[in-house]
Design a protein around this motif. Structure first.
Motif, PDB file in Angstrom:
ATOM      1  N   SER A  37      -9.118   8.909  -2.489  1.00  0.00           N
ATOM      2  CA  SER A  37     -10.348   9.628  -2.777  1.00  0.00           C
ATOM      3  C   SER A  37     -10.018  10.886  -3.573  1.00  0.00           C
ATOM      4  N   GLY A  38     -10.766  11.116  -4.655  1.00  0.00           N
ATOM      5  CA  GLY A  38     -10.555  12.294  -5.485  1.00  0.00           C
ATOM      6  C   GLY A  38     -11.762  13.214  -5.439  1.00  0.00           C
ATOM      7  N   LEU A  39     -11.515  14.518  -5.391  1.00  0.00           N
ATOM      8  CA  LEU A  39     -12.566  15.522  -5.315  1.00  0.00           C
ATOM      9  C   LEU A  39     -12.414  16.494  -6.469  1.00  0.00           C
ATOM     10  N   GLY A  40     -13.549  16.846  -7.093  1.00  0.00           N
ATOM     11  CA  GLY A  40     -13.542  17.830  -8.162  1.00  0.00           C
ATOM     12  C   GLY A  40     -14.805  18.660  -8.118  1.00  0.00           C
ATOM     13  N   GLY A  41     -14.718  19.911  -8.504  1.00  0.00           N
ATOM     14  CA  GLY A  41     -15.899  20.749  -8.483  1.00  0.00           C
ATOM     15  C   GLY A  41     -15.725  21.993  -9.323  1.00  0.00           C
ATOM     16  N   PHE A  42     -16.857  22.565  -9.684  1.00  0.00           N
ATOM     17  CA  PHE A  42     -16.858  23.829 -10.399  1.00  0.00           C
ATOM     18  C   PHE A  42     -18.086  24.608  -9.960  1.00  0.00           C
ATOM     19  N   GLY A  43     -17.847  25.767  -9.371  1.00  0.00           N
ATOM     20  CA  GLY A  43     -18.958  26.563  -8.886  1.00  0.00           C
ATOM     21  C   GLY A  43     -19.716  25.841  -7.788  1.00  0.00           C
ATOM     22  N   PRO A  44     -21.043  25.741  -7.902  1.00  0.00           N
ATOM     23  CA  PRO A  44     -21.849  25.139  -6.836  1.00  0.00           C
ATOM     24  C   PRO A  44     -21.909  23.608  -6.873  1.00  0.00           C
ATOM     25  N   VAL A  45     -21.245  22.965  -7.827  1.00  0.00           N
ATOM     26  CA  VAL A  45     -21.315  21.506  -7.980  1.00  0.00           C
ATOM     27  C   VAL A  45     -19.986  20.883  -7.589  1.00  0.00           C
ATOM     28  N   GLN A  46     -20.049  19.845  -6.739  1.00  0.00           N
ATOM     29  CA  GLN A  46     -18.855  19.118  -6.332  1.00  0.00           C
ATOM     30  C   GLN A  46     -19.115  17.617  -6.398  1.00  0.00           C
ATOM     31  N   ALA A  47     -18.084  16.856  -6.737  1.00  0.00           N
ATOM     32  CA  ALA A  47     -18.189  15.391  -6.796  1.00  0.00           C
ATOM     33  C   ALA A  47     -16.953  14.785  -6.154  1.00  0.00           C
ATOM     34  N   GLU A  48     -17.160  13.646  -5.484  1.00  0.00           N
ATOM     35  CA  GLU A  48     -16.065  12.930  -4.829  1.00  0.00           C
ATOM     36  C   GLU A  48     -16.207  11.446  -5.111  1.00  0.00           C
ATOM     37  N   VAL A  49     -15.105  10.793  -5.453  1.00  0.00           N
ATOM     38  CA  VAL A  49     -15.078   9.357  -5.741  1.00  0.00           C
ATOM     39  C   VAL A  49     -13.978   8.716  -4.919  1.00  0.00           C
ATOM     40  N   SER A  50     -14.293   7.565  -4.291  1.00  0.00           N
ATOM     41  CA  SER A  50     -13.329   6.869  -3.441  1.00  0.00           C
ATOM     42  C   SER A  50     -13.215   5.407  -3.872  1.00  0.00           C
ATOM     43  N   ILE A  51     -11.994   4.916  -3.886  1.00  0.00           N
ATOM     44  CA  ILE A  51     -11.714   3.496  -4.125  1.00  0.00           C
ATOM     45  C   ILE A  51     -10.786   3.019  -3.012  1.00  0.00           C
ATOM     46  N   GLY A  52     -11.177   1.949  -2.327  1.00  0.00           N
ATOM     47  CA  GLY A  52     -10.355   1.481  -1.222  1.00  0.00           C
ATOM     48  C   GLY A  52     -10.757   0.114  -0.740  1.00  0.00           C
ATOM     49  N   ARG A  53     -10.289  -0.223   0.459  1.00  0.00           N
ATOM     50  CA  ARG A  53     -10.603  -1.494   1.100  1.00  0.00           C
ATOM     51  C   ARG A  53     -11.064  -1.211   2.524  1.00  0.00           C
ATOM     52  N   PRO A  54     -11.907  -2.076   3.111  1.00  0.00           N
ATOM     53  CA  PRO A  54     -12.381  -1.833   4.474  1.00  0.00           C
ATOM     54  C   PRO A  54     -11.238  -1.774   5.478  1.00  0.00           C
ATOM     55  N   SER A  55     -11.338  -0.798   6.404  1.00  0.00           N
ATOM     56  CA  SER A  55     -10.377  -0.659   7.498  1.00  0.00           C
ATOM     57  C   SER A  55     -11.148  -0.178   8.724  1.00  0.00           C
ATOM     58  N   ASP A  56     -12.099  -1.008   9.156  1.00  0.00           N
ATOM     59  CA  ASP A  56     -13.100  -0.594  10.135  1.00  0.00           C
ATOM     60  C   ASP A  56     -12.624  -0.718  11.572  1.00  0.00           C
ATOM     61  N   GLU A  57     -13.306   0.039  12.446  1.00  0.00           N
ATOM     62  CA  GLU A  57     -13.174  -0.110  13.885  1.00  0.00           C
ATOM     63  C   GLU A  57     -14.464  -0.722  14.420  1.00  0.00           C
ATOM     64  N   GLY A  58     -14.455  -1.122  15.690  1.00  0.00           N
ATOM     65  CA  GLY A  58     -15.679  -1.629  16.290  1.00  0.00           C
ATOM     66  C   GLY A  58     -15.984  -3.058  15.901  1.00  0.00           C
ATOM     67  N   LEU A  59     -17.264  -3.438  16.034  1.00  0.00           N
ATOM     68  CA  LEU A  59     -17.690  -4.824  15.834  1.00  0.00           C
ATOM     69  C   LEU A  59     -18.224  -5.097  14.438  1.00  0.00           C
ATOM     70  N   ALA A  60     -18.611  -4.053  13.691  1.00  0.00           N
ATOM     71  CA  ALA A  60     -19.200  -4.247  12.360  1.00  0.00           C
ATOM     72  C   ALA A  60     -18.108  -4.214  11.298  1.00  0.00           C
ATOM     73  N   ASP A  61     -17.166  -5.147  11.388  1.00  0.00           N
ATOM     74  CA  ASP A  61     -16.057  -5.204  10.433  1.00  0.00           C
ATOM     75  C   ASP A  61     -16.511  -5.816   9.122  1.00  0.00           C
ATOM     76  N   ARG A  62     -16.291  -5.096   8.026  1.00  0.00           N
ATOM     77  CA  ARG A  62     -16.627  -5.639   6.717  1.00  0.00           C
ATOM     78  C   ARG A  62     -15.553  -6.623   6.242  1.00  0.00           C
ATOM     79  N   ARG A  63     -15.967  -7.537   5.371  1.00  0.00           N
ATOM     80  CA  ARG A  63     -15.035  -8.527   4.834  1.00  0.00           C
ATOM     81  C   ARG A  63     -14.091  -7.874   3.824  1.00  0.00           C
TER      82      ARG A  63
END
Length: 210
Positions: free
Chosen positions: A63-89
């Motif tokens: 995940s990458g985060l960037g911002g300037f002043g009052p504006v921030q943006a975050e982008v994530s690329i990954g694969r599911p690694s869930d807990e519980g019963l709602a496991d994604r494929r």
């Protein structure tokens, strides 16, 4: 969650990188935001059984985060690694979030493209959601809310929202008042679901370290 991260700030500019297992940056996603804030349960939009998000959804990625002043943006690329019963494929997930703050107000927008957690025999396609969120704080009062809309898989869609508030001013002593109202609808013909819940109460800090 287990990850390594590095954040660098120079003047009004901010940059960061996170790698490992973490919560996807969608809406008010930090654990402290929704796991317990004077309420006993997470918002309805974060219940996997309601064909929306899941509070147990985790990503294994970068995940990458960037911002300037009052504006921030975050982008994530990954694969599911869930807990519980709602496991994604298995598959590749993409999440993006942009937020803007102005004084006591924070407003954000998010987008998610991931895998369904339901069986492949009827849940075809991808899970895709967009969301808006806002939080306002002033002198012991916090009001926040989220709106979510999208599809858990092809041919159906989900729409939900909540608004909640916490009030703790000096005159209230050890008492913090809490209230939330929320709605969620899953549109799937005869299998549609309409859920609603309103919670009101108070959290009381006991004296003497009890």
């Amino acid at each position: 969650e287990i990850y390594a991260e590095k954040t660098v700030q120079k003047g009004r500019a901010l940059a960061g990188l996170r790698a490992g297992r973490y919560r996807m940056p969608f809406g008010l996603y930090q654990r402290s935001d929704h796991a317990y804030g004077g309420f006993l349960r997470a918002p309805l939009i974060r219940y996997g059984d309601y064909f929306a998000l899941s509070s147990t959804a985790l990503e294994a990625g970068v995940s990458g985060l960037g911002g300037f002043g009052p504006v921030q943006a975050e982008v994530s690329i990954g694969r599911p690694s869930d807990e519980g019963l709602a496991d994604r494929r298995p598959g590749t997930d993409r999440t993006a979030r942009v937020q803007l703050y102005a004084g006591e107000l924070i407003v954000g927008a998010s987008y998610l493209l991931t895998q369904p957690s339901q069986p492949a025999r009827f849940a075809r396609g991808r899970t895709e959601f967009a969301g808006l969120d806002a939080r306002w704080m002033h002198r012991g009062i916090q009001v926040r809310g989220e709106l979510l809309t999208g599809r858990p898989f092809d041919g159906v869609y989900t729409h939900g929202w909540y608004v909640d508030g916490l009030v703790h001013v000096r005159a209230m002593g050890p008492v913090t008042a809490a209230i939330r109202t929320e709605r969620l609808r899953y549109f799937a013909g005869v299998r549609s679901i309409a859920s609603r819940r309103t919670t009101a109460g108070a959290r009381i800090r006991m004296p003497g370290g009890v």
